[in-house]
Design an enzyme around this catalytic site. Structure first.
Site, mmCIF file in Angstrom:
data_model
loop_
_atom_site.group_PDB
_atom_site.id
_atom_site.type_symbol
_atom_site.label_atom_id
_atom_site.label_comp_id
_atom_site.label_asym_id
_atom_site.label_seq_id
_atom_site.Cartn_x
_atom_site.Cartn_y
_atom_site.Cartn_z
ATOM 1 N N HIS A 177 -2.170 -10.529 11.988
ATOM 2 C CA HIS A 177 -1.615 -9.275 11.764
ATOM 3 C C HIS A 177 -1.524 -8.410 12.775
ATOM 4 O O HIS A 177 -2.406 -8.226 13.654
ATOM 5 C CB HIS A 177 -2.663 -8.686 10.752
ATOM 6 C CG HIS A 177 -2.398 -7.060 10.263
ATOM 7 N ND1 HIS A 177 -1.317 -6.793 9.618
ATOM 8 C CD2 HIS A 177 -3.184 -5.911 10.609
ATOM 9 C CE1 HIS A 177 -1.307 -5.186 9.927
ATOM 10 N NE2 HIS A 177 -2.333 -4.937 10.204
ATOM 11 N N SER A 230 -7.329 -3.093 6.318
ATOM 12 C CA SER A 230 -8.353 -2.075 6.766
ATOM 13 C C SER A 230 -9.230 -1.898 5.354
ATOM 14 O O SER A 230 -8.898 -1.984 4.348
ATOM 15 C CB SER A 230 -7.900 -0.733 7.106
ATOM 16 O OG SER A 230 -7.331 -0.939 8.512
ATOM 17 N N THR A 275 2.923 3.620 15.625
ATOM 18 C CA THR A 275 2.715 2.300 15.057
ATOM 19 C C THR A 275 3.249 2.512 13.525
ATOM 20 O O THR A 275 2.666 1.881 12.848
ATOM 21 C CB THR A 275 1.226 2.102 15.195
ATOM 22 O OG1 THR A 275 0.653 2.945 14.705
ATOM 23 C CG2 THR A 275 0.888 1.985 16.653
ATOM 24 N N CYS A 334 -3.537 -3.931 4.338
ATOM 25 C CA CYS A 334 -2.693 -4.878 5.301
ATOM 26 C C CYS A 334 -3.072 -6.221 4.570
ATOM 27 O O CYS A 334 -2.079 -7.201 4.876
ATOM 28 C CB CYS A 334 -2.421 -4.527 6.375
ATOM 29 S SG CYS A 334 -2.193 -3.260 7.063
ATOM 30 N N GLU A 361 0.955 -1.159 -0.026
ATOM 31 C CA GLU A 361 -0.069 0.038 0.243
ATOM 32 C C GLU A 361 0.841 1.326 -0.063
ATOM 33 O O GLU A 361 0.383 2.338 0.199
ATOM 34 C CB GLU A 361 -0.923 -0.158 1.211
ATOM 35 C CG GLU A 361 -0.397 -0.129 2.415
ATOM 36 C CD GLU A 361 -1.455 -0.455 3.642
ATOM 37 O OE1 GLU A 361 -2.150 0.732 3.827
ATOM 38 O OE2 GLU A 361 -1.721 -1.563 4.064
ATOM 39 N N SER A 385 -10.785 1.636 14.250
ATOM 40 C CA SER A 385 -9.940 0.639 13.199
ATOM 41 C C SER A 385 -9.817 -0.707 14.302
ATOM 42 O O SER A 385 -9.699 -1.601 13.639
ATOM 43 C CB SER A 385 -8.723 1.216 12.736
ATOM 44 O OG SER A 385 -7.720 1.067 13.845
ATOM 45 N N LYS A 422 -5.241 -8.406 22.096
ATOM 46 C CA LYS A 422 -6.780 -8.313 22.015
ATOM 47 C C LYS A 422 -7.526 -9.332 20.873
ATOM 48 O O LYS A 422 -8.623 -9.744 21.288
ATOM 49 C CB LYS A 422 -7.089 -6.823 21.329
ATOM 50 C CG LYS A 422 -6.696 -5.663 22.286
ATOM 51 C CD LYS A 422 -6.853 -4.338 21.617
ATOM 52 C CE LYS A 422 -6.150 -3.174 22.205
ATOM 53 N NZ LYS A 422 -7.050 -2.818 23.440
ATOM 54 N N ASN A 450 5.011 -1.631 12.494
ATOM 55 C CA ASN A 450 3.885 -2.206 11.748
ATOM 56 C C ASN A 450 4.630 -2.220 10.199
ATOM 57 O O ASN A 450 5.159 -1.142 9.793
ATOM 58 C CB ASN A 450 2.674 -1.316 11.607
ATOM 59 C CG ASN A 450 1.625 -2.012 10.907
ATOM 60 O OD1 ASN A 450 1.648 -2.994 10.257
ATOM 61 N ND2 ASN A 450 0.354 -1.026 10.904
#
Ligand code: CAA
Length: 404
Positions: free
Chosen positions: A244, A324, A156, A113, A81, A205, A253, A291
Site C-alpha cells: 500500500h 488505518s 499525498t 485503505c 472510504e 500513522s 520504509k 494516494n
C-alpha cells in the site's frame, strides 16, 4: 481450488497537479515532495467525477477487457472510504451503470485503505464456496484522497479506481489461501462523519503502518517457516513485493522493515539492491497518481502486470495491504501463464491522456468539490455525475451527457 484475479483494470482522473508546482506555492523545496515523499503528480477529479463514476469506469473497462457479460456477475463489492451517502452504497449506483443483473449480491465495504483487500478476500472466499456455479465476483476499490489545503497531508492526495474480476480461472494473479493479518485500534488517520477531508496524525500513522506490517508479515512468515531452509528469507522466494503506497517513500520504509523482520537485520547495500529489484518497479504509477487509498496497492499490481506480466509469469509476488485504524494483511500470489497475454490494464492509458493543471485550477476544483456538472469535450471517463436533484444523485453515460 485455484481462485484469483482473472482481470484487473485501473482508471485515474485525467487532470493532474505536478508536485513541483504545489511545492512552489507552499514554499517548500520541490525535492521534499518529489524525493522525500517520492510523489511527482497527483490526480485531481473534476466536479462531474466522484467515487461512483471512477468505480464504474474502472468496472466497465475491466468487464469489457475480460469479455464478460455484466449480467453474469454474482457478487459486486465496492471498497471505498469516500462514500457518497451514509446508507445508500456506492455499489448500487455502479450496479446500475454497469448493467449487472438483479441476481447479484452487492454492497460497499469500509476499513480505510484496507477495504479493497477485505473485499478481494471475501470475493475469493465466495468464489471458492460457490465452486459448482462458476460465477464471477467483481471487486472495485475506488477513492478520492483529500486533506486540508496547506496541511502536511496535502501532497499525498490523489484519486482513482481499480476493478478486479475474481474467479476460478485467473489470468492476472492466483491468490494464496493463507495470509498474515494484524489488527489494532489506533487513531492514526480518520474522517468524522461531518468532514470532507481526512484528519491524520502523520508521523504516528507511519509508525502504525510499520508496526502493522511487522505483525502481519510475522504471522505470514510463521505459516511458511516449515518450507524455508535454515537462514533463508521469505523475501528470497518473491519476485516482487507490492505495498500500500500512500506515497512511494512509504513503500521504501516498509521494505526496509520487512527485510529486518525477515532476516533479523539488513545492511544499507542489501536493502538498496532488494528495494531496487523487488519494489521500485511497481511504484511508477502511484508516483504519478498519488494516494488512492483502497485502490493504491492494486494500482501497483495493475501497473506491474501491464509492465512485466510476461517476464514475471509463473513467479510469486508478495502484497501488503494497510488500512488505518487499523487492519493489515500480507499475502502472496502467483502470476499465471495467462499474465503474459493479459495486455493493457488501464494504467498507461490513464497516464497517457493527462492534462496538467496549475495550483489555482487545483484549488478551484477542490473548492467546488463534486457538485456534479457537464463533462468537458475531451473527458476520458465513461460516466458522469450530473448533480443532485430532490436529494438524489444523478449519473449518466459520459457520451450521452456530452451529446445532450
Ligand atoms: N529534499 C529531500 N527530502 C526532504 C527535504 C528536501 N529538501 N526536506 C525533507 N525531506 C524528507 C524528509 O527527510 C522526510 O523523509 P524521511 O521520512 O525519509 O526522513 C520526507 O521528506 C518528509 O518530510 P517530513 O517528514 O518533514 O514531512 P511532513 O511533515 O510534511 O509529513 C507525512 C509527511 C507525515 C507523510 C504527511 O505527508 C502526511 O501526514 N501524509 C498523510 C498520512 C500518510 O500518508 N500516512 C502514511 C501511513 S498511513 C496509511 O498508509 C494510510 C493512508 O493511506 C493514509
Amino acid at each position: 481450488m485455484s481462485v484469483g484475479i482473472e482481470h484487473i483494470y485501473a482508471y485515474a482522473p485525467q487532470h493532474a497537479l505536478p508536485l513541483p508546482a504545489l511545492a512552489e506555492a507552499r514554499g517548500v523545496p520541490a525535492e521534499k515532495l518529489t524525493q522525500g515523499l517520492g510523489v511527482r503528480a497527483m490526480a485531481v477529479p473534476l466536479p462531474c467525477e466522484d467515487v461512483v463514476t471512477l468505480a464504474a469506469t474502472a468496472g466497465a473497462r475491466c468487464l469489457r477487457a475480460a469479455g464478460v457479460d455484466p449480467r453474469t456477475i454474482g457478487m459486486l463489492v465496492v471498497a471505498t472510504e469516500t462514500g457518497v451517502d451514509h446508507s445508500k452504497p456506492v455499489s448500487i449506483f455502479v450496479h446500475e451503470l454497469l448493467g449487472i443483473g438483479p441476481h447479484c449480491r452487492t454492497y460497499e465495504v469500509k476499513h480505510a485503505c484496507y477495504g479493497g483487500t477485505a473485499a478481494l478476500m471475501t470475493a475469493a472466499d465466495w468464489v471458492r464456496a460457490n465452486r459448482t456455479k462458476a460465477r464471477h465476483a467483481l471487486v472495485i476499490a475506488a477513492d478520492i484522497a483529500r486533506y486540508a489545503l496547506g496541511s502536511p497531508g496535502e501532497p499525498t492526495q490523489g484519486a482513482g479506481a481499480v476493478a478486479m474480476l475474481v474467479g476460478p480461472e485467473p489470468r492476472a494473479l492466483f491468490l494464496s489461501e493463507e495470509s498474515g493479518v494484524h489488527a489494532s485500534n489506533v487513531y492514526d488517520f480518520w474522517r468524522p462523519l461531518d468532514r470532507r477531508e481526512a484528519l491524520v496524525d502523520g508521523k504516528y500513522s507511519i509508525d502504525c503502518y510499520l508496526d502493522a506490517l511487522t505483525g502481519a508479515f510475522r504471522a505470514f512468515r510463521d505459516l511458511e517457516r516449515p518450507a524455508l531452509e535454515e537462514g533463508e528469507g521469505l523475501v528470497d522466494r518473491l519476485a516482487r513485493v507490492l505495498y500500500h503506497a500512500p506515497f512511494p517513500k512509504m513503500a521504501a520504509k516498509a521494505h526496509r522493515r520487512l527485510l529486518e523482520v525477515d532476516r533479523g537485520g539488513t545492511t544499507d547495500d542489501l536493502y538498496a539492491a532488494s528495494y531496487r529489484d523487488l519494489v521500485a518497479p511497481g511504484l511508477e504509477a502511484v508516483s504519478q497518481v498519488g494516494n488512492t487509498y483502497t485502490a493504491s496497492l492494486y494500482f501497483c499490481l495493475a501497473s506491474l502486470l501491464e509492465d512485466e506480466g510476461r517476464a514475471l509469469s509463473g513467479r510469486r509476488i508478495g502484497l501488503f495491504s494497510y488500512g488505518s485504524g487499523c487492519c493489515a494483511e500480507f499475502f502472496t500470489g502467483v502470476l499465471p501463464a495467462g499474465a503474459a497475454t493479459l495486455g493493457a490494464t488501464g494504467v498507461r492509458a490513464s497516464l497517457a491522456g493527462r492534462r496538467l493543471i496549475d495550483v489555482p485550477t487545483y484549488e478551484q476544483l477542490l473548492h467546488e468539490g463534486e457538485q456534479g456538472g457537464r463533462a468537458p469535450a475531451d473527458f476520458t471517463g465513461d460516466f458522469v455525475f450530473a448533480g443532485i436533484r430532490d436529494d438524489r444523485r444523478i449519473y449518466g453515460r459520459a457520451r450521452e451527457a456530452l451529446a445532450a
